[in-house]
Design an enzyme around this catalytic site. Structure first.
Site, PDB file in Angstrom:
ATOM      1  N   LYS A 246      -4.017   5.979   9.157  1.00 49.76           N
ATOM      2  CA  LYS A 246      -3.072   5.339   8.234  1.00 49.76           C
ATOM      3  C   LYS A 246      -3.753   4.169   7.530  1.00 49.76           C
ATOM      4  CE  LYS A 246       1.183   2.544   8.382  1.00 49.76           C
ATOM      5  NZ  LYS A 246       2.203   1.962   9.278  1.00 49.76           N
ATOM      6  N   ASP A 251       2.095  -3.784   3.807  1.00 46.79           N
ATOM      7  CA  ASP A 251       3.400  -3.141   3.923  1.00 46.79           C
ATOM      8  C   ASP A 251       4.512  -4.168   3.820  1.00 46.79           C
ATOM      9  OD1 ASP A 251       5.491  -1.417   4.361  1.00 46.79           O
ATOM     10  OD2 ASP A 251       5.227  -1.388   6.546  1.00 46.79           O
ATOM     11  N   LYS A 258      10.977  -5.858   4.703  1.00 45.95           N
ATOM     12  CA  LYS A 258      10.922  -6.414   6.061  1.00 45.95           C
ATOM     13  C   LYS A 258      11.557  -7.795   6.084  1.00 45.95           C
ATOM     14  CE  LYS A 258       6.659  -4.042   7.378  1.00 45.95           C
ATOM     15  NZ  LYS A 258       7.217  -3.227   8.479  1.00 45.95           N
ATOM     16  N   ASP A 268      -1.739  -3.271   8.639  1.00 47.43           N
ATOM     17  CA  ASP A 268      -1.121  -1.948   8.701  1.00 47.43           C
ATOM     18  C   ASP A 268      -2.093  -0.828   8.332  1.00 47.43           C
ATOM     19  OD1 ASP A 268       1.172  -0.716   9.565  1.00 47.43           O
ATOM     20  OD2 ASP A 268       2.104  -0.610   7.596  1.00 47.43           O
ATOM     21  N   ASP A 327      10.585   1.719   4.699  1.00 49.06           N
ATOM     22  CA  ASP A 327       9.666   1.056   5.629  1.00 49.06           C
ATOM     23  C   ASP A 327       9.094   2.035   6.650  1.00 49.06           C
ATOM     24  OD1 ASP A 327       8.212  -1.060   6.627  1.00 49.06           O
ATOM     25  OD2 ASP A 327       9.811  -1.773   7.951  1.00 49.06           O
ATOM     26  N   GLU A 329       7.003   4.316   5.950  1.00 49.15           N
ATOM     27  CA  GLU A 329       6.087   4.865   4.945  1.00 49.15           C
ATOM     28  C   GLU A 329       4.801   5.415   5.537  1.00 49.15           C
ATOM     29  OE1 GLU A 329       3.793   1.717   6.139  1.00 49.15           O
ATOM     30  OE2 GLU A 329       5.956   1.691   5.824  1.00 49.15           O
ATOM     31  N   ARG A 331       4.243   7.259   8.101  1.00 49.30           N
ATOM     32  CA  ARG A 331       4.343   8.682   8.473  1.00 49.30           C
ATOM     33  C   ARG A 331       4.311   9.585   7.239  1.00 49.30           C
ATOM     34  NH1 ARG A 331       9.902   7.522  11.451  1.00 49.30           N
ATOM     35  NH2 ARG A 331       8.720   5.579  11.685  1.00 49.30           N
TER      36      ARG A 331
END
Length: 477
Positions: A246, A251, A258, A268, A327, A329, A331
């Site tokens: 990833k 993020d 968030k 992230d 959020d 995202e 995956r």
């Protein structure tokens, strides 16, 4: 850092590091070394202690290891020595290796010394270079056994981890998707693996819809990075491993913004950084295996063009995805990464690694990563590999009972269950949906172990978790 094996300390001038296993305590016999006598009342090898003395223009640093010590702890002991006592090091350093040490322990010690050169102050005007990084620095090994190969391997492991530290710790206005693409290209040229970059338009042509949706709200264009490694010495048969990391460079959570913890979201992309580091290390070690690695890099930002909760998007696999939460995202980019990898390269083993869910932290804290796989052999080998080097994993289930968490009324699948429970598991079930029922796939959720607090800095920073773990697993195959 250059390494050299020596037979004695005759005519040596510099710093001598002497690891000492713990004796019976303060009442034990004194320690003798090169004419020196160290009273057990001053030092007897207790872990996290050290004793320094100077004799004949040479500094002797005795380092306590305790009665027994694991790989990671040993590495951290020597990292602390290099990091916190750099004023004691000159151009030449000799590391004395007791006879009872094995190659893995030597690897850990030397690797720790190299990691101790890391300085988090990338943009400080008064940043000083560590003595170990000077061009004329030499690390001598004094041992009755031959440990030079283990020491050189330890250096290569640490160098890959240092690169990963920097990628994760540098700020998001520096580490953009294009920055990572350039890093991959430079690393590929240096270490010998092929790199292909699919930019915005190429990703559209390839129909990487889930990947592109995540980056829609950012001015920094997404980059889909594909790396291929084959050893220089050709073999008749090579195992083929596929890895996906990833690469979310920052993020915000998107429109489901968030409300806490956004400060640290530059981390992230730590799963992707682990893949970059592992590719460097695997190529540097010239492991006899074929690797295809993909890191989908994007920034999940907020803009009028951002994808929306309740959108339905189309993934590379052809399946539609209902967006419940922007959020969730990571995956999405992994789904396209996995589909692209399996469809086009057909590896025998597939691993994805990601800072995916806070749920994994809620389950394991900061002690281990969450492991998901239906392949018992992979599960055992990944756990054994992690245990050996202190990058632990522990399994969680992929039972069919959790499949309902990702079922959608309007699309083939939804990206979030909407429930406050089993978040790491439902995320893994979502990824499983895009693996084409691959029989040797594992998902590593490293949200709790890729970025954290320790003795080496005042603020949270990268751990490089996954670089050595992935490499060790591949070696063990």
């Amino acid at each position: 850092m250059k390494t050299n094996a020596i037979q004695n300390l005759a005519d040596f001038s510099g710093t001598v590091l002497i690891p000492v296993f713990e004796t019976s305590g303060k009442s034990s016999d004194p320690i003798h070394f090169e004419g020196l006598e160290i009273s057990s009342k001053l030092f007897f090898g207790k872990k996290d202690t050290h004793y320094t003395t100077e004799h004949n223009n040479t500094l002797y640093l005795f380092i306590g290891l305790g009665k027994t010590i694991e790989y990671k702890a040993l590495k951290n002991v020597f990292r602390a020595i290099a990091s916190k006592h750099k004023d004691k090091f000159k151009a030449n350093v000799t590391l004395v290796l007791p006879q009872q040490l094995d190659d893995d322990q030597v690897e850990a010690m030397v690797s720790g010394l190299v990691l101790g050169t890391y300085n988090l102050g990338h943009f400080k005007s008064d940043k000083e270079q560590h003595p170990f990084l000077e061009s004329d620095f030499i690390l001598n090994l004094l041992s009755e056994k031959e440990h030079l190969a283990a020491a050189k391997k330890g250096i290569k492991i640490a160098q890959a981890q240092l690169e990963t530290f920097s990628l994760v710790d540098l700020p998001p206005n520096i580490v953009t998707p294009k920055y990572l693409a350039k890093w991959a290209q430079n690393s590929g040229e240096k270490y010998g693996f092929e790199v292909t970059i699919l930019g915005l338009e190429a990703s559209r042509i390839a129909k990487l819809g889930a990947f592109l949706a995540v980056g829609k709200g950012s001015e920094n264009e997404p980059q889909f990075i594909i790396m291929n490694y084959k050893p220089k010495e050709k073999a008749e048969t090579l195992k083929h491993i596929g890895i996906v990391g990833k690469g979310i460079t920052f993020d915000t959570g998107g429109l489901n913004i968030k409300t806490a913890g956004m400060l640290h979201m530059k981390c992230d992309m730590a799963g992707g950084a682990a893949v970059f580091g592992a590719m460097q290390l695997i190529a540097d070690l010239q492991l006899p295996i074929q690797i295809t690695a993909i890191v989908p890099c994007a920034e999940n930002s907020v803009d009028a063009k951002s994808f929306l909760p309740s959108d339905v998007i189309h993934s590379y696999s052809g399946n539609s995805i209902e967006i419940i939460d922007t959020d969730a995202e990571g995956r999405l980019v992994l789904a396209d990464g996995l589909s692209y990898l399996i469809t086009n390269f057909k590896p025998e083993y597939v691993i994805d690694i990601a800072t995916l869910t806070g749920s994994s932290i809620g389950t394991f804290g900061y002690e281990c990563g969450a492991l998901f796989t239906n392949n018992d052999q992979m599960s055992k080998k990944l756990q054994q590999s992690g245990e050996a080097i202190g990058e632990r994993l522990w399994p969680l289930p992929l039972w069919e009972a959790y499949k309902s968490d990702i079922e959608s009324d309007i699309a083939d699948v939804k990206n979030y269950s909407g429930k406050p429970v089993a978040g790491a598991i439902s995320a893994a079930k979502f990824l499983e949906y895009f693996t084409q029922e691959h029989t040797a796939w594992a998902h590593l959720d490293i949200a709790g172990v890729a970025f954290g607090d320790d003795e080496f800095a005042k603020s949270k920073h990268a751990t490089a978790y996954g670089v050595h773990l992935l490499t060790k697993f591949i070696e063990n195959l």
